[in-house]
Enzyme design. Structure first.
Site, PDB file in Angstrom:
ATOM      1  N   LYS A  30       3.282  13.096   7.343  1.00  0.00           N
ATOM      2  CA  LYS A  30       2.961  14.071   6.107  1.00  0.00           C
ATOM      3  C   LYS A  30       2.511  15.336   6.490  1.00  0.00           C
ATOM      4  O   LYS A  30       1.480  15.308   7.532  1.00  0.00           O
ATOM      5  CB  LYS A  30       2.003  13.127   5.342  1.00  0.00           C
ATOM      6  CG  LYS A  30       1.024  13.667   4.447  1.00  0.00           C
ATOM      7  CD  LYS A  30      -0.005  12.906   3.713  1.00  0.00           C
ATOM      8  CE  LYS A  30      -0.734  13.758   2.848  1.00  0.00           C
ATOM      9  NZ  LYS A  30      -1.992  12.991   2.033  1.00  0.00           N
TER      10      LYS A  30
ATOM     11  N   LYS B 193      -9.477  17.891  -6.790  1.00  0.00           N
ATOM     12  CA  LYS B 193     -10.501  17.325  -5.928  1.00  0.00           C
ATOM     13  C   LYS B 193     -11.898  18.028  -6.229  1.00  0.00           C
ATOM     14  O   LYS B 193     -11.887  19.350  -6.510  1.00  0.00           O
ATOM     15  CB  LYS B 193     -10.432  17.506  -4.495  1.00  0.00           C
ATOM     16  CG  LYS B 193      -9.210  16.768  -4.083  1.00  0.00           C
ATOM     17  CD  LYS B 193      -8.851  17.061  -2.452  1.00  0.00           C
ATOM     18  CE  LYS B 193      -7.848  16.022  -1.799  1.00  0.00           C
ATOM     19  NZ  LYS B 193      -8.167  14.505  -1.887  1.00  0.00           N
TER      20      LYS B 193
ATOM     21  N   ASP C  36      -3.101  13.735  -6.946  1.00  0.00           N
ATOM     22  CA  ASP C  36      -4.001  13.838  -5.733  1.00  0.00           C
ATOM     23  C   ASP C  36      -3.516  12.720  -4.706  1.00  0.00           C
ATOM     24  O   ASP C  36      -3.582  12.682  -3.798  1.00  0.00           O
ATOM     25  CB  ASP C  36      -5.519  13.548  -5.822  1.00  0.00           C
ATOM     26  CG  ASP C  36      -6.035  14.060  -4.670  1.00  0.00           C
ATOM     27  OD1 ASP C  36      -5.625  14.791  -3.675  1.00  0.00           O
ATOM     28  OD2 ASP C  36      -7.275  13.937  -4.685  1.00  0.00           O
TER      29      ASP C  36
ATOM     30  N   ARG D  61       2.071  10.108  -0.504  1.00  0.00           N
ATOM     31  CA  ARG D  61       3.145   9.031  -0.581  1.00  0.00           C
ATOM     32  C   ARG D  61       4.170   9.466  -1.347  1.00  0.00           C
ATOM     33  O   ARG D  61       5.487   8.889  -1.061  1.00  0.00           O
ATOM     34  CB  ARG D  61       2.424   7.788  -1.537  1.00  0.00           C
ATOM     35  CG  ARG D  61       2.014   8.079  -2.650  1.00  0.00           C
ATOM     36  CD  ARG D  61       0.900   6.914  -3.250  1.00  0.00           C
ATOM     37  NE  ARG D  61      -0.644   7.252  -2.525  1.00  0.00           N
ATOM     38  CZ  ARG D  61      -1.423   6.324  -2.628  1.00  0.00           C
ATOM     39  NH1 ARG D  61      -1.169   5.205  -3.361  1.00  0.00           N
ATOM     40  NH2 ARG D  61      -2.433   6.345  -1.992  1.00  0.00           N
TER      41      ARG D  61
HETATM   42  N1  BES Z   1      -5.279  13.813   1.568  1.00  0.00           N
HETATM   43  C1  BES Z   1      -5.829  12.864   0.870  1.00  0.00           C
HETATM   44  C2  BES Z   1      -6.457  11.533   1.570  1.00  0.00           C
HETATM   45  C3  BES Z   1      -7.870  11.864   2.422  1.00  0.00           C
HETATM   46  C4  BES Z   1      -8.940  11.955   1.822  1.00  0.00           C
HETATM   47  C5  BES Z   1      -7.640  12.287   3.967  1.00  0.00           C
HETATM   48  C6  BES Z   1     -10.018  12.358   2.491  1.00  0.00           C
HETATM   49  C7  BES Z   1      -8.806  12.425   4.631  1.00  0.00           C
HETATM   50  C8  BES Z   1     -10.096  12.588   3.917  1.00  0.00           C
HETATM   51  C9  BES Z   1      -4.714  12.130  -0.092  1.00  0.00           C
HETATM   52  O1  BES Z   1      -3.826  12.857  -0.444  1.00  0.00           O
HETATM   53  C10 BES Z   1      -5.515  11.725  -1.172  1.00  0.00           C
HETATM   54  O2  BES Z   1      -6.084  12.621  -1.928  1.00  0.00           O
HETATM   55  N2  BES Z   1      -5.786  10.416  -1.602  1.00  0.00           N
HETATM   56  C11 BES Z   1      -6.365   9.920  -2.716  1.00  0.00           C
HETATM   57  C12 BES Z   1      -5.649   8.838  -3.170  1.00  0.00           C
HETATM   58  C13 BES Z   1      -5.994   8.160  -4.362  1.00  0.00           C
HETATM   59  C14 BES Z   1      -5.961   9.413  -5.659  1.00  0.00           C
HETATM   60  C15 BES Z   1      -5.140   6.896  -4.727  1.00  0.00           C
HETATM   61  C16 BES Z   1      -7.846   9.539  -2.244  1.00  0.00           C
HETATM   62  O3  BES Z   1      -7.937   8.825  -1.276  1.00  0.00           O
HETATM   63  O4  BES Z   1      -8.621   9.656  -2.855  1.00  0.00           O
HETATM   64 ZN    ZN Z   2      -3.446  14.499   0.870  1.00  0.00          ZN
HETATM   65 MN    MN Z   3      -4.370  14.044  -2.290  1.00  0.00          MN
END
Ligand code: BES
Ligand code: ZN
Ligand code: MN
Length: 508
Positions: A274, A286, A356, A360
């Site tokens: 990714k 965010k 966010d 995936r």
């Molecule tokens: N890149 C983030 C995941 C992440 C969060 C990596 C904190 C490292 C530290 C990912 O794209 C994301 O935002 N995931 C969301 C998924 C959710 C919306 C299902 C998350 O983890 O909040």
């Molecule tokens: Zn991300």
């Molecule tokens: Mn994200």
């Protein structure tokens, strides 16, 4: 771009004849100096003993003491006593830390050639070769700096200009074998430094197209074939996952494909990483706190680049295809919205509940495309979920998949190089959380078991017959509070070392 400012040399002669401006010697926590001090004059030895009995140093890990000495043939020099900690607590990990401390202490005290007399004979069953490798690796990794944006006349601490030369003593007959080993290790470290450099590059400097440029540049001198798909080609190949994530940004998305085929009819490994060059969350924005850390959201892609760089530099006879979906996730008038429905390259429709959960979406297309290379196994690395950080913290990456044997091999490779992984289950029941009322699936499964439902989502884009592993590196890809001397704050380059180990063990 990078460099670790340490050069490791092996010397086979008595250490006194290796010209250096300091000699490092280890002291155990029980206050005793190491044995194996061949070549050390009785005079020095007495001085060391005196210093120890005066209590100037205990030998705790991290402690050091510098004594001036006079060498009969080379004139004045320094003796750098370094704490090794408890005798029976020494592991490759502690030796790595010691290697890193040796170069840091040398840098701080203007030592540029350091001869090392740390004992390497079978610490707790660790072979001498392994000890040397751990010290060298620590010395290299501990002198890694990311100083791309530190100007010469800036106020911050300046990067040291000069390299440290670290001399390690080996037996004459082991020298050649050892130096081959160290050369391979250096290539692996260089791959890791490349991944760290890319990870540390901020979003305004590393866009999807620039990342593609890095892949192309790397292929100039190595037998790697690079293909980059732009928006037109992504459209033609129906990769609406990658396109949807990238559509809010002025920097368009890319799919980077790197092929390294030097393994004849050996198995083919596809690695997918990714690479969200910056993840603001998109319209599902965010919160502001620590959002800057989302420049590291391309760490999976960086690991793939670093890994392929390493195996190609080592000339490893293996077959690897790397796929890096790269996009920037920003909100704008062009951005995708929550509720949008997109068709992925596989033909499956996804309802985007949360923009966010973008990783995936880009991985769905890349994993689907990976299969056209007829791989025997597929590994993906992604900073996929905050939930994985909640589950495992920063000690281990989350490991998911269905092929237990395959996962076990990865776990082993990881634990051997200090990149730990811990398994999370993909029980069928979790798949229920992804049910959508309007499409084949939603892109989020709610808060519960967030790392697992991320894995469940990805599992739908890869043929069940192919051994596949998903590695969530959200908690391990960067380190802002590192206490280990071999890990400066920032990107860790996680993935490179365990992938190299896996390739060396299982693909050759
Ligand atoms: N890149 C983030 C995941 C992440 C969060 C990596 C904190 C490292 C530290 C990912 O794209 C994301 O935002 N995931 C969301 C998924 C959710 C919306 C299902 C998350 O983890 O909040
Ligand atoms: Zn991300
Ligand atoms: Mn994200």
């Amino acid at each position: 771009m990078n460099n670790a400012r340490t050069i490791v040399e092996l010397f086979a002669n008595a250490p006194l004849s290796w010209s250096c401006d300091a000699v490092a010697m280890g002291i155990y926590a029980d206050g005793s100096p190491q044995k194996a001090l061949e070549g050390i004059s009785a005079g020095w030895f007495a001085e060391v003993k005196q210093a120890l009995s005066a209590g100037w140093m205990q030998g705790k890990e991290g402690e050091f003491l510098i004594l001036p000495i006079v060498r009969e043939s080379f004139g004045p020099a320094r003796l750098l006593l370094i704490g090794l900690g408890k005798r029976d607590g020494i592991t490759p990990r502690t030796l790595e830390d010691i290697g890193a401390r040796l170069v840091k202490t040398s840098q701080a005290h203007g030592i540029s050639r350091l001869g090392c007399l740390i004992p390497m004979n079978n610490h707790n069953g660790i072979s001498k070769g392994r000890c040397i490798q751990a010290l060298a690796e620590g010395a290299w990794r501990g002198s890694y700096r990311f100083d791309r944006f530190k100007s010469k006349n800036g106020e911050n601490e300046q990067p040291p200009e000069k390299s440290i030369i670290l001399g390690l003593a080996v037996k004459e007959k082991q020298k050649n074998r050892m130096s081959d080993k160290l050369e391979r290790l250096r290539h692996i470290c260089d791959g890791q430094f490349l991944a760290q450099d890319l990870g540390n590059m901020p979003g305004n400097w590393l866009t999807p197209e620039r990342l593609a440029g890095e892949a192309r540049k790397m292929a100039e001198n190595l037998p790697i074939q690079v293909t980059v798909w732009n928006e037109k080609e992504l459209k033609k190949n129906r990769m609406h996952g990658i396109l949807a994530v990238g559509q809010g940004s002025a920097h368009p998305p890319r799919l980077i494909i790197m092929e390294y085929r030097q393994g004849e009819d050996r198995p083919v490994l596809a690695v997918v990483g990714k690479a969200v060059t910056f993840d603001s969350g998109g319209i599902s924005l965010k919160p502001g706190a620590k959002m800057e850390e989302m420049k590291f959201d391309m760490a999976g892609g960086a690991a793939v680049l670093g890994f392929i760089h390493a195996i190609a530099s080592m000339n490893l006879p293996v077959n690897v295809v790397g796929l890096i979906p790269a996009a920037e996730n920003l909100p704008s008038g062009h951005a995708q919205r929550p509720g949008d429905v997109i068709e992925t390259a596989s033909g499956q429709w996804v309802e985007v509940i949360n923009t966010d959960a973008e990783g995936r979406l880009i991985l769905a297309d890349a994993l689907h495309h990976a299969q056209s290379f007829e791989p025997n196994m597929v590994i993906d690395l992604a900073t996929l979920t905050g939930a994985c950080v909640i589950a495992l913290g920063h000690e281990a990456s989350g490991l998911m998949g269905f092929d237990t044997q395959f996962l076990r091999k990865l776990e082993r490779a990881g634990s051997q190089v200090g990149e730990k992984m811990w398994r999370l289950p993909l029980f069928p029941g979790y798949q229920e959380q992804l049910k959508s009322t309007v499409a084949d699936m939603k892109n989020v499964g709610g808060r519960d078991a967030g790392a697992i439902t991320g894995g469940c989502f990805l599992s739908r884009f890869i043929d069940k017959k192919i051994p596949w592993a998903h590695i969530d590196i959200a908690g391990t890809a960067w380190d802002m509070g590192s206490k280990r001397p071999s890990q400066p704050k920032g990107a860790t380059g996680v993935g490179v070392r365990f992938l190299c180990r896996f390739a060396q063990k299982e693909l050759v």
